[in-house]
Design an enzyme around this catalytic site. Structure first.
Site, PDB file in Angstrom:
ATOM      1  CE  LYS A   1     -11.816   7.471 -19.383  1.00  0.00           C
ATOM      2  NZ  LYS A   1     -12.127   8.786 -18.840  1.00  0.00           N
TER       3      LYS A   1
ATOM      4  CG  ASP B   1      -9.212  15.588 -16.218  1.00  0.00           C
ATOM      5  OD1 ASP B   1      -8.499  14.894 -16.966  1.00  0.00           O
ATOM      6  OD2 ASP B   1     -10.290  15.178 -15.737  1.00  0.00           O
TER       7      ASP B   1
ATOM      8  NE  ARG C   1      -2.878   0.461   3.456  1.00  0.00           N
ATOM      9  CZ  ARG C   1      -2.248   0.882   4.556  1.00  0.00           C
ATOM     10  NH1 ARG C   1      -1.601   2.029   4.545  1.00  0.00           N
ATOM     11  NH2 ARG C   1      -2.241   0.150   5.647  1.00  0.00           N
TER      12      ARG C   1
ATOM     13  CE1 TYR D   1     -16.127  10.550 -17.129  1.00  0.00           C
ATOM     14  CE2 TYR D   1     -15.468  10.881 -14.857  1.00  0.00           C
ATOM     15  CZ  TYR D   1     -15.937  10.058 -15.850  1.00  0.00           C
ATOM     16  OH  TYR D   1     -16.227   8.759 -15.578  1.00  0.00           O
TER      17      TYR D   1
END
Ligand code: PLP
Length: 377
Positions: free
Chosen positions: A194, A169, A46, A98
Site C-alpha cells: 500500500k 496492522d 534467502r 482486512y
C-alpha cells in the site's frame, strides 16, 4: 534530523565502493567465501541480502523501531505473527479487519487456537473476553474500511497487565502518520504493497518490533520459510519510500477536499473518515496519530446506487488496494473483504471505499460528481 530527511540518506546503509547516488541491487542468490574459515555476513539471499537489509534498516528508521523485517506480502507478515502462537492459545481480534486477515484466521482452528472477534474500541468488551491463555490482541486503527479507532495507550496497558502481546496492522496510515510501538504496541505489521510502495508495482509486507525475543523468532521464520522479499522488489520499495512524505501529504490534502465535497451530496448518507470532527474516534485518533490518510468509505444505503457510482467513475480505477499514486474505488464486500462470510460481515453491501491519489483534486471531485448525478436516474 527529521524523518523525511533521513529517508533520503544512504550513508552507512550499504557498502558501495562506487558511491552511487541510487543504491545497487544485489540481484544474486549466493555469495562466495574466499576460504573455508571465512565467516561472511552474506552467504545466501534467502537468509540475507544487502539490498533487502538496507531497506529493512530504512524502515526501522522510519518506524523508529529496533527491528524491521521485509517479507513478500502483507498477509505473509500476518502469517508469521500467527506462527508465534501455540496450540491451546486464545487470541482477540478486531471485528473489522482486512478480508485476507480473516481468511488466515480460518487456518488457526486446525491448530487448536481459538479466536474471539470483538469490537476492540470497547475496553469493557476486551476485559470480558481476555483469558489467561490470551496470547495476542490484533487490531487495525483506523480499521479498514469502517475506520474504527482503538485507543492504543489504553489497549497496550491492558495487554501488558494480562501478559498479552498487542499487534497493530498499521497499513492504512503507515508509520509516517502513526507509530504504534511508541504507544506500547509489541509488534506492528504492514502491507507495504500500500503506502510504502505507493506505485502499485510490488507486493510486500513488513514486521516491526523493539522486542529482541520476538525479532529473533521473526528472523528465523523469514529465513526458514523462505518468505523474505527479493532484492529487486526491496529496491522498488526503497524507491517508493523516498517520496512517502510528499505522496501522503498530497493524497491527504486531496482527500480532505473530496470529503468536503461529499458532505454536500445528499446521496451520500454516511462518510467513514477519521479526519472528520464528527467521527466518534476523532479525539483519540488525534492523540496518537499525526494524519488521517487517504482512504475513506462512503455509503448511499442503496446497493444499486452505489454500484452505479462505482461503475460510473472514470478517473478512479475499480481496483482493490489503496495508497497508490492514482485513485482507486471499490465495493469492499465484493472485493477486498469478499473472504468474510455473509453472516459475519459488518460491512454494508452498499459501502464504497475510495483510495485517493495525487491527481488534481478538482478532477477527482468532478469525476465523483458526474458519477453520483448519473447514479440517481
Ligand atoms: C492489503 C492489506 C493486507 C494484506 O497485504 P498484502 O500485501 O495484500 O498481502 C493486510 N492488512 C491490511 C489492512 C491491508 O489493507
Amino acid at each position: 534530523m527529521q524523518r523525511s530527511t533521513k529517508l533520503l540518506q544512504l550513508d552507512g546503509l550499504i557498502d558501495d565502493p562506487a558511491n552511487a547516488t541510487s543504491p545497487p541491487i544485489y540481484q544474486c542468490a549466493t555469495f562466495a567465501k574466499s576460504h573455508t574459515d571465512e565467516h561472511n555476513i552474506y552467504d545466501y539471499s534467502r537468509s540475507g541480502n544487502p539490498t533487502r537489509d538496507m531497506v529493512e534498516k530504512k524502515l526501522s528508521i522510519l518506524e523508529e523501531s529496533k527491528y524491521a523485517y521485509l517479507v513478500n506480502s502483507g498477509v505473509t507478515a500476518i502469517h508469521l505473527i500467527f506462527e508465534l502462537l501455540r496450540a491451546g492459545d486464545h487470541i482477540i481480534v478486531g471485528d473489522d479487519l482486512y478480508g485476507g486477515t480473516y481468511r488466515l484466521l480460518g487456518l488457526l482452528a486446525n491448530k487448536n487456537i481459538t479466536v474471539s472477534f470483538i469490537d476492540v474500541t470497547d475496553v469493557n468488551q476486551i476485559i470480558k473476553t481476555i483469558l489467561t491463555n490470551t496470547r495476542l490482541i490484533f487490531v487495525e486503527t483506523p480499521s479498514n474500511p469502517l475506520q474504527k479507532i482503538v485507543n492504543l495507550p489504553q489497549l497496550s496497558q491492558l495487554a501488558k497487565q494480562h501478559n498479552t502481546m498487542l499487534v497493530v496492522d498499521n497499513s492504512l496510515l503507515s508509520s509516517w502518520y502513526q507509530q504504534p510501538l511508541n504507544f506500547g504496541a509489541d509488534i506492528v505489521i504492514y502491507s507495504a504493497t500500500k503506502h510504502f510502495v505507493g506505485h502499485s508495482d510490488v507486493t510486500a509486507g513488513v514486521i516491526c518490533t523493539n522486542n529482541e525475543a520476538i525479532a529473533e523468532k521473526i528472523k528465523f521464520l523469514q529465513n526458514s520459510l523462505g518468505v523474505a522479499l527479493p532484492a529487486f522488489d526491496s529496491w522498488l520499495l526503497f524507491r517508493g519510500l523516498k517520496t512517502l512524505p510528499i505522496r501522503l501529504r498530497a493524497q491527504q490534502e486531496n482527500t480532505l477536499q473530496i470529503v468536503e465535497y461529499l458532505q454536500t451530496e445528499p446521496m451520500i448518507k454516511h462518510i467513514y473518515y477519521c479526519g472528520l470532527k464528527t467521527h466518534c474516534g476523532y479525539l483519540i485518533h488525534n492523540s496518537q496519530s499525526s494524519g488521517y490518510g487517504s482512504v475513506l468509505a462512503i455509503d448511499t444505503n442503496n446497493e444499486g446506487i452505489s454500484h452505479r457510482i462505482v461503475n460510473g467513475v472514470s478517473l478512479f480505477k475499480l481496483a482493490v488496494s489503496f495508497g497508490n499514486l492514482s485513485s482507486f474505488i471499490s465495493i469492499p464486500v465484493k472485493m477486498s473483504h469478499f473472504s468474510i462470510p455473509k453472516g459475519k460481515q459488518l460491512i454494508p453491501s452498499s459501502l464504497i471505499r475510495l483510495s485517493v491519489g495525487i491527481e488534481d483534486a478538482n478532477d477527482l471531485i468532478d469525476d465523483l460528481k458526474q458519477a453520483i448525478r448519473q447514479a440517481k436516474t
